[in-house]
Scaffold this motif. Structure first.
Motif, PDB file in Angstrom:
ATOM      1  N   MET A  85      29.961  16.975  41.470  1.00 14.65           N
ATOM      2  CA  MET A  85      28.720  16.719  42.195  1.00 14.65           C
ATOM      3  C   MET A  85      28.979  16.738  43.710  1.00 14.65           C
ATOM      4  N   ALA A  86      30.073  16.133  44.130  1.00  8.05           N
ATOM      5  CA  ALA A  86      30.413  16.130  45.558  1.00  8.05           C
ATOM      6  C   ALA A  86      30.654  17.546  46.065  1.00  8.05           C
ATOM      7  N   THR A  87      31.281  18.373  45.240  1.00 11.12           N
ATOM      8  CA  THR A  87      31.504  19.770  45.620  1.00 11.12           C
ATOM      9  C   THR A  87      30.179  20.501  45.802  1.00 11.12           C
ATOM     10  N   GLN A  88      29.237  20.249  44.895  1.00 11.96           N
ATOM     11  CA  GLN A  88      27.921  20.891  44.992  1.00 11.96           C
ATOM     12  C   GLN A  88      27.163  20.410  46.233  1.00 11.96           C
ATOM     13  N   VAL A  89      27.310  19.133  46.567  1.00  6.09           N
ATOM     14  CA  VAL A  89      26.664  18.606  47.781  1.00  6.09           C
ATOM     15  C   VAL A  89      27.244  19.296  49.010  1.00  6.09           C
ATOM     16  N   ARG A  90      28.579  19.396  49.047  1.00  6.88           N
ATOM     17  CA  ARG A  90      29.247  20.026  50.192  1.00  6.88           C
ATOM     18  C   ARG A  90      28.860  21.495  50.327  1.00  6.88           C
ATOM     19  N   GLU A  92      26.037  22.661  49.664  1.00 10.18           N
ATOM     20  CA  GLU A  92      24.595  22.683  49.920  1.00 10.18           C
ATOM     21  C   GLU A  92      23.825  23.414  48.827  1.00 10.18           C
ATOM     22  N   SER A  93      24.186  23.121  47.583  1.00 13.21           N
ATOM     23  CA  SER A  93      23.517  23.711  46.420  1.00 13.21           C
ATOM     24  C   SER A  93      22.171  23.027  46.188  1.00 13.21           C
ATOM     25  N   LEU A  95      19.324  20.740  44.636  1.00  9.97           N
ATOM     26  CA  LEU A  95      19.468  19.375  44.138  1.00  9.97           C
ATOM     27  C   LEU A  95      19.366  19.263  42.618  1.00  9.97           C
ATOM     28  N   HIS A  98      21.726  22.057  40.441  1.00  8.41           N
ATOM     29  CA  HIS A  98      23.173  22.118  40.638  1.00  8.41           C
ATOM     30  C   HIS A  98      23.787  20.750  40.921  1.00  8.41           C
ATOM     31  N   ILE A  99      23.298  20.075  41.942  1.00  9.62           N
ATOM     32  CA  ILE A  99      23.899  18.810  42.346  1.00  9.62           C
ATOM     33  C   ILE A  99      23.772  17.762  41.252  1.00  9.62           C
TER      34      ILE A  99
END
Length: 136
Positions: A85-90, A92-93, A95, A98-99
């Motif tokens: 989840m942190a990777t997806q946030v970084r 900018e995927s 919400l 993906h996130i």
């Protein structure tokens, strides 16, 4: 109380989670499929990390599927999903697709375990409020 319906629902949810993890996440990474490396590169991970992450996912899944270590496996898997989840946030995927997908997977995983494990239900019970009496 562990009713057969709860137990089998939990087993089915656990099986579906395991199949998803094997098919969509672990297999491409461990088989060295190009799509795994491409996806890792798009997310900002260096080349070669896909196999290591696949091995960690497989170890967490095996621990989750063994009844004696299922809670430990679920905790480790949730840590892994939090990292995803942190990777997806970084990256900018989006919400919801993906996130939060790791959260959806985690809830499904814990739901299956909660339904099939009496100890977990004792630790996290669903409390029902008593019916309100009529006031006259």
């Amino acid at each position: 109380m562990n009713t057969p319906k709860m137990l089998w629902t939990g087993r089915v949810m656990t099986g579906l989670f395991a199949l998803f993890m094997l098919g969509a996440s672990i297999s491409p990474k461990l088989l060295g499929m190009p799509v795994a490396e491409e996806t890792m590169a798009q997310l900002g991970w260096p080349a070669g990390y896909a196999v290591a992450i696949g091995l960690i996912e497989l170890a967490c899944l095996v621990l989750y599927l063994i009844p004696r270590t299922s809670v430990f496996g679920a905790v480790l898997m949730m840590g892994l999903l939090g990292g995803a989840m942190a990777t997806q946030v970084r990256a900018e995927s989006p919400l919801f697709s993906h996130i939060l997908f790791s959260l959806y997977l985690g809830l499904f995983m814990w739901g299956g375990l909660w339904l099939r494990d009496v100890r977990l239900r004792q630790l996290f019970p669903v409390v029902r409020e008593p019916a309100l009496s009529k006031r006259t």
